[in-house]
Design a protein around this motif. Structure first.
Motif, PDB file in Angstrom:
ATOM      1  N   UNK A 232      -5.566   6.318  17.641  1.00  0.00           N
ATOM      2  CA  UNK A 232      -5.118   5.499  16.515  1.00  0.00           C
ATOM      3  C   UNK A 232      -6.258   4.654  15.947  1.00  0.00           C
ATOM      4  N   UNK A 233      -7.125   4.138  16.810  1.00  0.00           N
ATOM      5  CA  UNK A 233      -8.321   3.448  16.305  1.00  0.00           C
ATOM      6  C   UNK A 233      -9.204   4.437  15.547  1.00  0.00           C
ATOM      7  N   UNK A 234      -9.294   5.676  16.050  1.00  0.00           N
ATOM      8  CA  UNK A 234     -10.070   6.700  15.346  1.00  0.00           C
ATOM      9  C   UNK A 234      -9.474   6.945  13.957  1.00  0.00           C
ATOM     10  N   UNK A 235      -8.152   7.038  13.868  1.00  0.00           N
ATOM     11  CA  UNK A 235      -7.492   7.224  12.581  1.00  0.00           C
ATOM     12  C   UNK A 235      -7.818   6.063  11.644  1.00  0.00           C
ATOM     13  N   UNK A 236      -7.785   4.849  12.161  1.00  0.00           N
ATOM     14  CA  UNK A 236      -8.091   3.675  11.331  1.00  0.00           C
ATOM     15  C   UNK A 236      -9.533   3.730  10.824  1.00  0.00           C
ATOM     16  N   UNK A 237     -10.469   4.012  11.713  1.00  0.00           N
ATOM     17  CA  UNK A 237     -11.887   4.083  11.339  1.00  0.00           C
ATOM     18  C   UNK A 237     -12.116   5.217  10.342  1.00  0.00           C
ATOM     19  N   UNK A 238     -11.540   6.379  10.607  1.00  0.00           N
ATOM     20  CA  UNK A 238     -11.711   7.532   9.717  1.00  0.00           C
ATOM     21  C   UNK A 238     -11.093   7.256   8.345  1.00  0.00           C
ATOM     22  N   UNK A 239      -9.970   6.566   8.326  1.00  0.00           N
ATOM     23  CA  UNK A 239      -9.313   6.261   7.055  1.00  0.00           C
ATOM     24  C   UNK A 239     -10.173   5.354   6.187  1.00  0.00           C
ATOM     25  N   UNK A 240     -10.699   4.306   6.785  1.00  0.00           N
ATOM     26  CA  UNK A 240     -11.572   3.395   6.038  1.00  0.00           C
ATOM     27  C   UNK A 240     -12.861   4.119   5.630  1.00  0.00           C
ATOM     28  N   UNK A 241     -13.395   4.936   6.516  1.00  0.00           N
ATOM     29  CA  UNK A 241     -14.608   5.699   6.202  1.00  0.00           C
ATOM     30  C   UNK A 241     -14.380   6.644   5.023  1.00  0.00           C
ATOM     31  N   UNK A 242     -13.216   7.286   4.993  1.00  0.00           N
ATOM     32  CA  UNK A 242     -12.882   8.182   3.881  1.00  0.00           C
ATOM     33  C   UNK A 242     -12.883   7.436   2.550  1.00  0.00           C
TER      34      UNK A 242
ATOM     35  N   UNK B  62      -9.539  11.256  -4.862  1.00  0.00           N
ATOM     36  CA  UNK B  62      -8.353  10.646  -5.474  1.00  0.00           C
ATOM     37  C   UNK B  62      -7.490   9.909  -4.460  1.00  0.00           C
ATOM     38  N   UNK B  63      -7.367  10.461  -3.261  1.00  0.00           N
ATOM     39  CA  UNK B  63      -6.529   9.837  -2.233  1.00  0.00           C
ATOM     40  C   UNK B  63      -7.320   8.926  -1.299  1.00  0.00           C
ATOM     41  N   UNK B  64      -8.635   8.865  -1.471  1.00  0.00           N
ATOM     42  CA  UNK B  64      -9.446   8.037  -0.561  1.00  0.00           C
ATOM     43  C   UNK B  64      -9.116   6.546  -0.639  1.00  0.00           C
ATOM     44  N   UNK B  65      -8.800   5.970  -1.801  1.00  0.00           N
ATOM     45  CA  UNK B  65      -8.410   4.550  -1.788  1.00  0.00           C
ATOM     46  C   UNK B  65      -7.123   4.309  -0.995  1.00  0.00           C
ATOM     47  N   UNK B  66      -6.192   5.251  -1.101  1.00  0.00           N
ATOM     48  CA  UNK B  66      -4.959   5.172  -0.323  1.00  0.00           C
ATOM     49  C   UNK B  66      -5.274   5.203   1.173  1.00  0.00           C
ATOM     50  N   UNK B  67      -6.197   6.077   1.545  1.00  0.00           N
ATOM     51  CA  UNK B  67      -6.611   6.169   2.954  1.00  0.00           C
ATOM     52  C   UNK B  67      -7.230   4.847   3.415  1.00  0.00           C
ATOM     53  N   UNK B  68      -8.080   4.276   2.566  1.00  0.00           N
ATOM     54  CA  UNK B  68      -8.714   3.007   2.924  1.00  0.00           C
ATOM     55  C   UNK B  68      -7.701   1.907   3.151  1.00  0.00           C
ATOM     56  N   UNK B  69      -6.734   1.804   2.249  1.00  0.00           N
ATOM     57  CA  UNK B  69      -5.701   0.773   2.397  1.00  0.00           C
ATOM     58  C   UNK B  69      -4.878   0.986   3.665  1.00  0.00           C
ATOM     59  N   UNK B  70      -4.490   2.236   3.905  1.00  0.00           N
ATOM     60  CA  UNK B  70      -3.722   2.538   5.122  1.00  0.00           C
ATOM     61  C   UNK B  70      -4.547   2.248   6.367  1.00  0.00           C
ATOM     62  N   UNK B  71      -5.838   2.564   6.319  1.00  0.00           N
ATOM     63  CA  UNK B  71      -6.721   2.299   7.461  1.00  0.00           C
ATOM     64  C   UNK B  71      -6.857   0.814   7.746  1.00  0.00           C
ATOM     65  N   UNK B  72      -6.958   0.007   6.700  1.00  0.00           N
ATOM     66  CA  UNK B  72      -7.054  -1.443   6.897  1.00  0.00           C
ATOM     67  C   UNK B  72      -5.754  -2.007   7.460  1.00  0.00           C
ATOM     68  N   UNK B  73      -4.616  -1.509   6.969  1.00  0.00           N
ATOM     69  CA  UNK B  73      -3.333  -1.953   7.510  1.00  0.00           C
ATOM     70  C   UNK B  73      -3.191  -1.555   8.979  1.00  0.00           C
ATOM     71  N   UNK B  74      -3.608  -0.333   9.300  1.00  0.00           N
ATOM     72  CA  UNK B  74      -3.533   0.112  10.697  1.00  0.00           C
ATOM     73  C   UNK B  74      -4.471  -0.716  11.573  1.00  0.00           C
ATOM     74  N   UNK B  75      -5.656  -1.006  11.076  1.00  0.00           N
ATOM     75  CA  UNK B  75      -6.600  -1.851  11.823  1.00  0.00           C
ATOM     76  C   UNK B  75      -5.971  -3.201  12.130  1.00  0.00           C
TER      77      UNK B  75
END
Length: 163
Positions: free
Chosen positions: A107-117, A136-149
């Motif tokens: 799950x930490x990997x998912x958070x890091x990868x999401x923000x990295x994307x 196009x979906x990378x900002x969504x990934x970043x937001x989800x990654x920050x929330x997960x973090x």
């Protein structure tokens, strides 16, 4: 060698996730915080599915290795890696709810990868002066990654893994 750029990026993200996992320690949260973190993990997984669909549709398996001068990644390989990752993340959510500390690393990997994307896909679009699959979906990934973090930080105790 077509996987080389992905291996470098994913390995770096895995090391960062491992350092965070060890530094933050085990699960130390009440039920409400745990449920909130699980919801953030599910949100990040759903966003990753959307992001993955964009990557497949835009043929990231061709565009990324070719940008670095390598041959394309076979679609079967690209799909296999991503489907396995999605399965691991999906299985980590019930493990997290059962307070299994081993669920924290993926799950930490998912958070890091999401923000990295959120950073890497726009950088590649700028570098190529063109649409780059996943942008196009990378900002969504970043937001989800920050929330997960945020959710994972709230349920882990700082100071190393507990016995």
């Amino acid at each position: 060698m077509s996987l080389f750029p992905s291996i470098i990026a994913l390995s770096t993200m895995a090391v960062v996730a491992l350092v965070i996992t060890v530094a933050r320690g085990g699960i130390n949260a009440d039920s409400a915080a745990l449920h909130s973190a699980a919801r953030m993990a599910i949100l990040a997984i759903v966003c990753q599915v959307l992001h993955f669909a964009e990557e497949v549709g835009g043929e990231l398996n061709h565009r990324l290795p070719e940008y670095f001068g390598f041959d394309p990644i076979a679609m079967e390989t690209f799909l296999g890696i991503n489907v396995v990752a999605l399965m691991v993340w999906a299985l980590s959510v019930p493990a997290l709810m059962a307070r299994v500390s081993a669920a924290l690393f993926p799950l930490w990997f998912l958070a890091v990868a999401s923000v990295s994307n959120a950073l890497l896909h726009p950088a590649l679009a700028i570098a190529t002066s063109d649409y780059f699959p996943g942008v196009l979906t990378s900002p969504l990934m970043g937001a989800a990654g920050l929330l997960l973090t945020r959710g994972l930080a709230r349920i882990t105790k700082q100071g190393g893994l507990a016995p």
